[in-house]
Scaffold this motif. Structure first.
Motif, PDB file in Angstrom:
ATOM      1  N   TYR A  71      13.281 -43.396  18.446  1.00  0.00           N
ATOM      2  CA  TYR A  71      11.830 -43.500  18.565  1.00  0.00           C
ATOM      3  C   TYR A  71      11.198 -42.149  18.231  1.00  0.00           C
ATOM      4  O   TYR A  71      11.750 -41.096  18.557  1.00  0.00           O
ATOM      5  CB  TYR A  71      11.429 -43.884  19.989  1.00  0.00           C
ATOM      6  CG  TYR A  71      11.806 -45.294  20.380  1.00  0.00           C
ATOM      7  CD1 TYR A  71      10.877 -46.323  20.324  1.00  0.00           C
ATOM      8  CD2 TYR A  71      13.103 -45.600  20.809  1.00  0.00           C
ATOM      9  CE1 TYR A  71      11.215 -47.624  20.678  1.00  0.00           C
ATOM     10  CE2 TYR A  71      13.447 -46.888  21.158  1.00  0.00           C
ATOM     11  CZ  TYR A  71      12.496 -47.898  21.095  1.00  0.00           C
ATOM     12  OH  TYR A  71      12.840 -49.180  21.450  1.00  0.00           O
TER      13      TYR A  71
ATOM     14  N   ALA B 217       7.497 -40.024  18.555  1.00  0.00           N
ATOM     15  CA  ALA B 217       6.143 -39.970  19.129  1.00  0.00           C
ATOM     16  C   ALA B 217       5.154 -39.786  17.995  1.00  0.00           C
ATOM     17  O   ALA B 217       5.162 -38.766  17.296  1.00  0.00           O
ATOM     18  CB  ALA B 217       6.041 -38.822  20.125  1.00  0.00           C
TER      19      ALA B 217
ATOM     20  N   GLN C  98       7.563 -43.681  27.220  1.00  0.00           N
ATOM     21  CA  GLN C  98       6.632 -42.575  26.978  1.00  0.00           C
ATOM     22  C   GLN C  98       6.696 -41.553  28.113  1.00  0.00           C
ATOM     23  O   GLN C  98       6.676 -40.338  27.877  1.00  0.00           O
ATOM     24  CB  GLN C  98       5.202 -43.090  26.821  1.00  0.00           C
ATOM     25  CG  GLN C  98       4.870 -43.655  25.452  1.00  0.00           C
ATOM     26  CD  GLN C  98       5.581 -44.945  25.119  1.00  0.00           C
ATOM     27  OE1 GLN C  98       6.023 -45.147  23.999  1.00  0.00           O
ATOM     28  NE2 GLN C  98       5.717 -45.848  26.092  1.00  0.00           N
TER      29      GLN C  98
ATOM     30  N   HIS D  69       9.172 -40.972  30.212  1.00  0.00           N
ATOM     31  CA  HIS D  69      10.435 -40.228  30.157  1.00  0.00           C
ATOM     32  C   HIS D  69      10.348 -39.119  29.116  1.00  0.00           C
ATOM     33  O   HIS D  69      10.812 -37.989  29.342  1.00  0.00           O
ATOM     34  CB  HIS D  69      11.592 -41.173  29.810  1.00  0.00           C
ATOM     35  CG  HIS D  69      12.019 -42.044  30.945  1.00  0.00           C
ATOM     36  ND1 HIS D  69      12.791 -43.180  30.771  1.00  0.00           N
ATOM     37  CD2 HIS D  69      11.782 -41.961  32.273  1.00  0.00           C
ATOM     38  CE1 HIS D  69      12.999 -43.739  31.939  1.00  0.00           C
ATOM     39  NE2 HIS D  69      12.403 -43.034  32.859  1.00  0.00           N
ATOM     40  N   TRP D  70       9.775 -39.456  27.959  1.00  0.00           N
ATOM     41  CA  TRP D  70       9.635 -38.459  26.898  1.00  0.00           C
ATOM     42  C   TRP D  70       8.740 -37.315  27.358  1.00  0.00           C
ATOM     43  O   TRP D  70       9.054 -36.132  27.130  1.00  0.00           O
ATOM     44  CB  TRP D  70       9.072 -39.125  25.645  1.00  0.00           C
ATOM     45  CG  TRP D  70       8.956 -38.230  24.448  1.00  0.00           C
ATOM     46  CD1 TRP D  70       9.931 -37.961  23.530  1.00  0.00           C
ATOM     47  CD2 TRP D  70       7.799 -37.491  24.037  1.00  0.00           C
ATOM     48  NE1 TRP D  70       9.451 -37.105  22.560  1.00  0.00           N
ATOM     49  CE2 TRP D  70       8.143 -36.797  22.852  1.00  0.00           C
ATOM     50  CE3 TRP D  70       6.507 -37.344  24.543  1.00  0.00           C
ATOM     51  CZ2 TRP D  70       7.247 -35.979  22.181  1.00  0.00           C
ATOM     52  CZ3 TRP D  70       5.610 -36.523  23.871  1.00  0.00           C
ATOM     53  CH2 TRP D  70       5.973 -35.851  22.697  1.00  0.00           C
TER      54      TRP D  70
ATOM     55  N   ARG E 294      10.639 -35.095  29.715  1.00  0.00           N
ATOM     56  CA  ARG E 294      11.676 -34.320  29.039  1.00  0.00           C
ATOM     57  C   ARG E 294      11.074 -33.178  28.232  1.00  0.00           C
ATOM     58  O   ARG E 294      11.596 -32.059  28.207  1.00  0.00           O
ATOM     59  CB  ARG E 294      12.502 -35.239  28.133  1.00  0.00           C
ATOM     60  CG  ARG E 294      13.628 -34.532  27.384  1.00  0.00           C
ATOM     61  CD  ARG E 294      14.535 -35.512  26.676  1.00  0.00           C
ATOM     62  NE  ARG E 294      13.853 -36.269  25.646  1.00  0.00           N
ATOM     63  CZ  ARG E 294      13.591 -35.815  24.421  1.00  0.00           C
ATOM     64  NH1 ARG E 294      13.934 -34.563  24.089  1.00  0.00           N
ATOM     65  NH2 ARG E 294      12.998 -36.573  23.528  1.00  0.00           N
ATOM     66  N   VAL E 295       9.956 -33.454  27.545  1.00  0.00           N
ATOM     67  CA  VAL E 295       9.366 -32.462  26.642  1.00  0.00           C
ATOM     68  C   VAL E 295       8.579 -31.400  27.400  1.00  0.00           C
ATOM     69  O   VAL E 295       8.600 -30.219  27.032  1.00  0.00           O
ATOM     70  CB  VAL E 295       8.473 -33.167  25.594  1.00  0.00           C
ATOM     71  CG1 VAL E 295       7.651 -32.174  24.799  1.00  0.00           C
ATOM     72  CG2 VAL E 295       9.343 -34.000  24.654  1.00  0.00           C
TER      73      VAL E 295
ATOM     74  N   LEU F 146       5.523 -43.864  21.419  1.00  0.00           N
ATOM     75  CA  LEU F 146       6.852 -43.751  20.818  1.00  0.00           C
ATOM     76  C   LEU F 146       7.146 -45.037  20.056  1.00  0.00           C
ATOM     77  O   LEU F 146       7.306 -46.102  20.660  1.00  0.00           O
ATOM     78  CB  LEU F 146       7.907 -43.502  21.896  1.00  0.00           C
ATOM     79  CG  LEU F 146       7.892 -42.075  22.460  1.00  0.00           C
ATOM     80  CD1 LEU F 146       8.455 -42.025  23.852  1.00  0.00           C
ATOM     81  CD2 LEU F 146       8.672 -41.148  21.536  1.00  0.00           C
TER      82      LEU F 146
ATOM     83  N   GLU G 204      11.378 -33.694  18.486  1.00  0.00           N
ATOM     84  CA  GLU G 204      11.743 -34.290  19.776  1.00  0.00           C
ATOM     85  C   GLU G 204      11.749 -35.825  19.686  1.00  0.00           C
ATOM     86  O   GLU G 204      10.930 -36.504  20.295  1.00  0.00           O
ATOM     87  CB  GLU G 204      10.762 -33.844  20.869  1.00  0.00           C
ATOM     88  CG  GLU G 204      10.838 -32.386  21.243  1.00  0.00           C
ATOM     89  CD  GLU G 204      12.066 -32.057  22.084  1.00  0.00           C
ATOM     90  OE1 GLU G 204      12.877 -32.975  22.354  1.00  0.00           O
ATOM     91  OE2 GLU G 204      12.219 -30.883  22.470  1.00  0.00           O
TER      92      GLU G 204
ATOM     93  N   GLU H 193      13.266 -39.582  20.545  1.00  0.00           N
ATOM     94  CA  GLU H 193      13.853 -40.170  21.751  1.00  0.00           C
ATOM     95  C   GLU H 193      14.837 -41.244  21.317  1.00  0.00           C
ATOM     96  O   GLU H 193      14.464 -42.206  20.635  1.00  0.00           O
ATOM     97  CB  GLU H 193      12.764 -40.782  22.634  1.00  0.00           C
ATOM     98  CG  GLU H 193      13.255 -41.320  23.962  1.00  0.00           C
ATOM     99  CD  GLU H 193      13.425 -40.240  25.022  1.00  0.00           C
ATOM    100  OE1 GLU H 193      13.862 -40.582  26.135  1.00  0.00           O
ATOM    101  OE2 GLU H 193      13.108 -39.063  24.744  1.00  0.00           O
TER     102      GLU H 193
END
Length: 295
Positions: free
Chosen positions: A163, A165, A200, A202-203, A206-207, A237, A259, A261
């Motif tokens: 995926y 973003a 989204q 989770h991303w 993480r970011v 995403l 980045e 996913e």
């Protein structure tokens, strides 16, 4: 314990179609005959099997017996195939219920169903929750996001679904003029498939290292998700498979191209019917090799 096949077929049809009348039409009998078969099956099982409402639904015992009916039909279809018989004639009601995530269904999965002599009943759920359908016995196979087999199932890793973003160029200019930071991401409207969709968030965690809660649109459509991003409604995403042509044309831009996913997908099948579903499993794995990234 032996169960009458006509009674099992009546139960499966009532639960799948939601009414005695619809089941009667499909099985070419009267609603009274369906009612009699269900009553006889309930007497045999010693439990209520159908919640008589609109629509009709299964009790736990009814769901288990309905699954048994579907499994028997699948096994009979496989037997007919092994004996060189016409599967459509030998087992015309063989039906397979699957749980799939919307993005697999909307991108790469459907070609795997071509040429198989089965009827398909597909339920859509997030890949993080599809294993629950297997645990409840409501489906015979599912695409999940973990490699650990559900009890009673075989599991095979399919690959990684990537995926990106993405958003529209004018959306990026409007919301990320100061850069893609935790502060700007917290304010920019994002797209979410439904309440179960945590991709989204989770991303974002993480970011940015923070649990952000931006304003959110809910849009339960894989293709609609991409289109909403293209139109500048929000960012989200999107599967690389769908986003790549729009990224190449400039209609979408990657918010953080460094980045992506990746979600690892597995194919899980109820072990009881796994031999009967071997042709489907081979087709799913072959299609996944063409569409997904290797693990």
């Amino acid at each position: 314990m032996h169960y009458d096949p006509s009674q099992l077929a009546a139960l499966e049809a009532v639960i799948r179609l939601g009414s005695f009348e619809a089941a009667a039409r499909q099985l070419s009998v009267t609603p009274s005959a369906i009612s009699q078969r269900i009553k006889a099956l309930e007497d045999r099982a010693g439990a209520a099997l159908v919640i008589r409402a609109a629509p009709c639904t299964a009790t736990p015992a009814g769901a288990r017996l309905s699954r048994h009916a579907s499994e028997v039909a699948l096994l009979e279809a496989a037997l007919a195939r092994d004996l060189g018989q016409d599967v459509a004639q030998a087992a015309p009601q063989a039906r397979l219920r699957l749980a799939l995530n919307a993005d697999s269904l909307g991108t790469w999965f459907l070609p795997a169903l071509v040429g198989l002599d089965l009827l398909f009943d597909i339920v859509v759920d997030d890949q993080a929750f599809s294993a629950d359908w297997l645990r409840r016995g409501e489906v015979s196979a599912a695409i999940c996001d973990h490699a650990r087999p559900v009890q009673g199932c075989d599991a095979a890793v399919l690959g990684r679904m990537r995926y990106i973003a993405t958003c529209a160029p004018d959306f990026r200019a409007r919301h990320f003029a100061e850069g893609v930071t935790a502060e700007t991401l917290a304010r920019a409207p994002l797209l979410q498939f439904d309440g179960k969709d945590a991709l989204q968030h989770h991303w974002l965690k993480r970011v940015t290292g923070r649990a952000l809660l931006p304003p959110t649109h809910r849009l339960p459509s894989t293709q609609g998700f991409v289109e909403a991003a293209r139109l500048g409604i929000g960012w989200g995403l999107n599967p690389e498979f769908l986003a790549a042509p729009l990224l190449a044309s400039g209609e979408l831009v990657a918010i953080r191209p460094d980045e992506p996913e990746d979600i690892t997908l597995t194919w899980q099948v109820n072990r009881l019917v796994a031999p009967a579903l071997a042709p489907l499993t081979r087709a799913v794995r072959a299609q996944a090799r063409r569409a997904l990234l290797p693990c």
